[in-house]
Design an enzyme around this catalytic site. Structure first.
Site, PDB file in Angstrom:
ATOM      1  CG  PHE A  27       7.956   4.444   1.477  1.00 34.63           C
ATOM      2  CD1 PHE A  27       8.964   3.767   0.989  1.00 34.63           C
ATOM      3  CD2 PHE A  27       6.971   2.995   1.506  1.00 34.63           C
ATOM      4  CE1 PHE A  27       9.407   2.428   0.971  1.00 34.63           C
ATOM      5  CE2 PHE A  27       7.431   1.522   1.998  1.00 34.63           C
ATOM      6  CZ  PHE A  27       8.510   1.754   1.411  1.00 34.63           C
ATOM      7  CE  LYS A  83      -0.638  11.649   0.563  1.00 38.44           C
ATOM      8  NZ  LYS A  83       0.462  11.465   1.621  1.00 38.44           N
ATOM      9  CD  GLU A 137       3.300  10.513   4.627  1.00 42.30           C
ATOM     10  OE1 GLU A 137       2.741   9.898   3.767  1.00 42.30           O
ATOM     11  OE2 GLU A 137       2.048   9.817   5.831  1.00 42.30           O
ATOM     12  CB  SER A 147      -0.435  -0.924   2.194  1.00 40.70           C
ATOM     13  OG  SER A 147      -1.022   0.215   3.354  1.00 40.70           O
ATOM     14  CB  CYS A 159       3.484  -3.640  -5.196  1.00 43.46           C
ATOM     15  SG  CYS A 159       3.552  -3.043  -7.132  1.00 43.46           S
ATOM     16  CD  GLU A 204       2.861  -5.994   0.304  1.00 40.21           C
ATOM     17  OE1 GLU A 204       2.288  -5.296   1.335  1.00 40.21           O
ATOM     18  OE2 GLU A 204       3.602  -5.549  -0.711  1.00 40.21           O
TER      19      GLU A 204
HETATM   20  P1  NAD Z   1       0.804   3.406   2.757  1.00 40.58           P
HETATM   21  O1  NAD Z   1      -1.036   2.083   2.761  1.00 40.58           O
HETATM   22  O2  NAD Z   1       1.627   3.097   4.388  1.00 40.58           O
HETATM   23  O3  NAD Z   1       0.999   4.565   1.831  1.00 40.58           O
HETATM   24  C1  NAD Z   1      -0.157   5.163   0.526  1.00 40.58           C
HETATM   25  C2  NAD Z   1      -0.259   6.421   1.217  1.00 40.58           C
HETATM   26  O4  NAD Z   1      -1.667   6.407   1.883  1.00 40.58           O
HETATM   27  C3  NAD Z   1       0.677   7.483   1.552  1.00 40.58           C
HETATM   28  O5  NAD Z   1       0.687   8.319   0.589  1.00 40.58           O
HETATM   29  C4  NAD Z   1       0.359   8.077   2.947  1.00 40.58           C
HETATM   30  O6  NAD Z   1       0.336   8.836   3.239  1.00 40.58           O
HETATM   31  C5  NAD Z   1      -1.698   7.473   2.884  1.00 40.58           C
HETATM   32  N1  NAD Z   1      -2.104   7.022   4.062  1.00 40.58           N
HETATM   33  C6  NAD Z   1      -1.351   6.744   5.325  1.00 40.58           C
HETATM   34  N2  NAD Z   1      -1.156   5.796   5.881  1.00 40.58           N
HETATM   35  C7  NAD Z   1      -2.377   6.337   6.054  1.00 40.58           C
HETATM   36  C8  NAD Z   1      -4.122   6.652   6.393  1.00 40.58           C
HETATM   37  N3  NAD Z   1      -4.201   6.289   7.608  1.00 40.58           N
HETATM   38  N4  NAD Z   1      -5.340   7.087   6.119  1.00 40.58           N
HETATM   39  C9  NAD Z   1      -5.199   7.070   5.194  1.00 40.58           C
HETATM   40  N5  NAD Z   1      -3.850   7.610   4.156  1.00 40.58           N
HETATM   41  C10 NAD Z   1      -2.903   6.876   4.998  1.00 40.58           C
HETATM   42  O7  NAD Z   1       2.068   3.150   1.839  1.00 40.58           O
HETATM   43  P2  NAD Z   1       3.439   3.064   1.707  1.00 40.58           P
HETATM   44  O8  NAD Z   1       4.250   2.594   2.798  1.00 40.58           O
HETATM   45  O9  NAD Z   1       3.704   4.128   1.768  1.00 40.58           O
HETATM   46  O10 NAD Z   1       3.880   2.257   0.565  1.00 40.58           O
HETATM   47  C11 NAD Z   1       4.138   0.260   0.260  1.00 40.58           C
HETATM   48  C12 NAD Z   1       3.131   0.049  -0.160  1.00 40.58           C
HETATM   49  O11 NAD Z   1       2.272   0.487  -1.196  1.00 40.58           O
HETATM   50  C13 NAD Z   1       2.586  -1.873  -0.012  1.00 40.58           C
HETATM   51  O12 NAD Z   1       2.182  -2.370   0.143  1.00 40.58           O
HETATM   52  C14 NAD Z   1       3.565  -2.221  -1.641  1.00 40.58           C
HETATM   53  O13 NAD Z   1       2.867  -3.251  -2.475  1.00 40.58           O
HETATM   54  C15 NAD Z   1       2.248  -1.249  -1.800  1.00 40.58           C
HETATM   55  N6  NAD Z   1       2.251  -0.421  -3.255  1.00 40.58           N
HETATM   56  C16 NAD Z   1       1.506  -1.958  -4.597  1.00 40.58           C
HETATM   57  C17 NAD Z   1       1.625  -1.052  -5.707  1.00 40.58           C
HETATM   58  C18 NAD Z   1       1.198  -2.090  -7.213  1.00 40.58           C
HETATM   59  O14 NAD Z   1       1.239  -1.884  -7.911  1.00 40.58           O
HETATM   60  N7  NAD Z   1       0.043  -2.584  -5.966  1.00 40.58           N
HETATM   61  C19 NAD Z   1       2.549  -0.197  -6.323  1.00 40.58           C
HETATM   62  C20 NAD Z   1       3.413   0.832  -5.455  1.00 40.58           C
HETATM   63  C21 NAD Z   1       3.275   0.358  -3.765  1.00 40.58           C
END
Ligand code: NAD
Length: 485
Positions: free
Chosen positions: A150, A174, A177, A227, A282, A376
């Protein structure tokens, strides 16, 4: 509802999901209901994969020089639509308009890199025995998927779309959401730029669709950004169905501040790094290790933090749940004996009472075993730990499970070099709080911040989005034969 209900984008058309589940899209700025997003199912994904497979037949056979023409036009459209795109990012994500604009500018830079790919992917050719030559070609893999988070609704989709497509693949995107609106606009601009139908498809949804992507036999590669908890799930599940996977996870970035650091440069950088995008990057500074006496710099950091005003130069955090989680971290640290120097809890922005804001927060005398030191937080919070020596500071940094970024603030080049060598992170800053490598350098962390080989952007992405063909050729029948010819 400000915008029409979102649909999937498949084969160049808007398509309703066969699932009847939807989720509200709420602006963190002020609680406005922006739209509704479908939570798609397996059936929707199957339709998208078929469209992407069909498009792959012709797209993969066009030359890369022809393919990148579309990205030159897309780049121009990003520039032309800069304000609309930035406003959309701001509305759905909650960041400031300046931050949203910076994100779209970064999307332009990423597209420029994709336009340069024909210059970078010339294969090698060598006469390996007399009259026999060997050559290599980078070939597209097929239908690929990109799952995004997000926090950067425009930039992170553009980490993968231009490179993967310019290299001849077709894609299922994808979006998160929580912020699906920017992705739809990206697809519309690509269509306007001339991208053939089915080359980029968007399937909206949550866990169910991510799992279906991991399992789908028609998808060859999956990139994930999000994450660490979900990165591990996606890496394991998509690998188990024999896909190529690169999964970028969360972070806990440490800044090591030495007593000789330039006070103003350090204070402004640390504050900008911890509070920019409301700490939801991140690459955000989340932990600071103060080596020796740097109290004069900490005082300046507090002064700088007080200039960061929620609703003005500080955006909202993504949701009420996120706000509560961040505030609970601060409260827990305080209860454990840490000192809250600047307190961002209970922030309400006048006129935007339904917005979800947390003010900049500086916590001092944090110890390495506290949650605010290890986990985090993903909010505008910096946890300051004290160390007597550089090696003690490095031990704290090395012991953290993550390894996205680290930075050192000093005016001593030798000491900076020592810290660069010993920090356990993929991206290091020297006197820079957000050390994002710009194109053509690649983006990617170490340890629990990334699972898979290589990086997702820049030159490193070429190997991820292609497979190498090695061809050995002989045309002169009269050439002497040896074991190889
Ligand atoms: P998230 O892991 O909750 O969601 C990421 C994606 O995974 C979304 O598209 C979501 O729909 C999907 N998802 C969520 N829960 C799921 C599940 N149980 N099973 C399968 N898919 C699922 O992350 P977020 O909250 O959207 O974003 C923030 C996180 O992203 C932070 O931890 C941040 O550090 C990380 N991030 C990392 C980088 C990097 O380059 N390392 C860059 C941007 C963000």
């Amino acid at each position: 509802m400000k915008y029409a209900e979102i649909k999937n984008f498949i084969g160049g058309k808007y398509v309703s999901s066969s699932s009847n589940k939807t989720m509200d899209i709420i602006s963190p700025l002020d609680g406005t209901l922006l739209s509704k997003v479908p939570l798609s199912n397996n059936e929707d994904l199957n339709i998208a994969v078929v469209a992407a497979q069909k498009a792959f037949e012709t797209w993969s056979k066009t030359s890369i020089k022809e393919r990148v023409q579309i990205f030159y036009r897309y780049r121009a459209l990003l520039e032309k639509n800069m304000l609309e795109l930035s406003q959309l990012v701001q509305e759905e994500n909650g960041k400031t308009l300046d931050e949203a604009r910076a994100e779209v500018e970064k999307s332009i830079e990423l597209t420029e890199f994709a336009c340069s790919l024909p210059q970078l992917i010339g294969g090698e050719i060598l006469e390996v025995s007399k009259g026999v030559e060997c050559r290599t070609d980078f070939c597209p893999i097929g239908v690929v998927a990109s799952i995004v988070p997000f926090n950067f609704p425009s930039m992170v989709p553009n980490w993968t779309i231009p490179n993967a497509l310019a290299l001849g693949n077709t894609m299922i995107l994808k979006p998160s959401e929580i912020v699906p609106l920017s992705s739809i606009k990206i697809a519309e601009l690509l269509k306007e730029a001339g991208l053939p139908d089915g080359v980029l498809n968007i399937v909206n949804g949550d866990r169910e669709i991510v799992e279906a992507i991991c399992d789908h036999s028609g998808i060859e590669a999956v990139s994930f950004v999000g994450s660490t908890k979900i990165a591990k799930v996606v890496y394991a599940r998509a690998s188990a169905s024999f896909k190529r996977v690169l999964a970028l996870g969360g972070a806990k970035n440490h800044l090591i501040v030495l007593p000789d650091a330039h006070p103003t440069m350090t204070a402004t950088n640390v504050t900008a790094s911890m509070s920019g995008c409301a700490g939801q990057r991140c690459m955000a500074a989340s932990a600071m290790v103060a080596v020796g006496n740097v109290d004069h710099i900490i005082e300046q950091i507090c002064a700088e933090a007080k200039k960061v005003i929620p609703g003005e130069n500080l955006g909202a955090v993504i949701s009420q749940t996120a706000k509560e989680r961040i505030e609970n971290y601060i409260t827990e640290a305080e209860a454990q004996g840490a000192k809250i120097l600047v307190d961002g809890r209970n922030t309400i922005v006048k006129g935007k009472e339904k917005g979800t804001y947390v003010g900049p927060t500086v916590i001092d005398f944090v110890t390495p075993e506290m949650s605010v030191a290890k986990e985090e937080i993903f909010g505008p919070v910096i946890s300051i730990m004290r160390a007597k020596t550089v090696d003690e500071a490095l031990t704290i940094e090395n012991n953290n499970q993550y390894g996205n970024a680290a930075a050192v603030f000093t005016q001593d080049g030798g000491m900076a070099r020592y810290i660069i060598e010993h920090a356990s992170a993929g991206m290091i800053g020297v006197n820079i709080g957000v050390p994002v490598p710009r194109e053509p350098f690649s983006f990617g962390g170490w340890n629990d911040s990334k699972f898979g080989v290589g990086d997702l952007t820049g030159k490193s992405s070429i190997e991820f989005w292609t497979k190498l063909k090695k061809t050995t050729t002989k045309w002169n029948a009269q050439a002497k034969t040896n074991w190889m010819s």
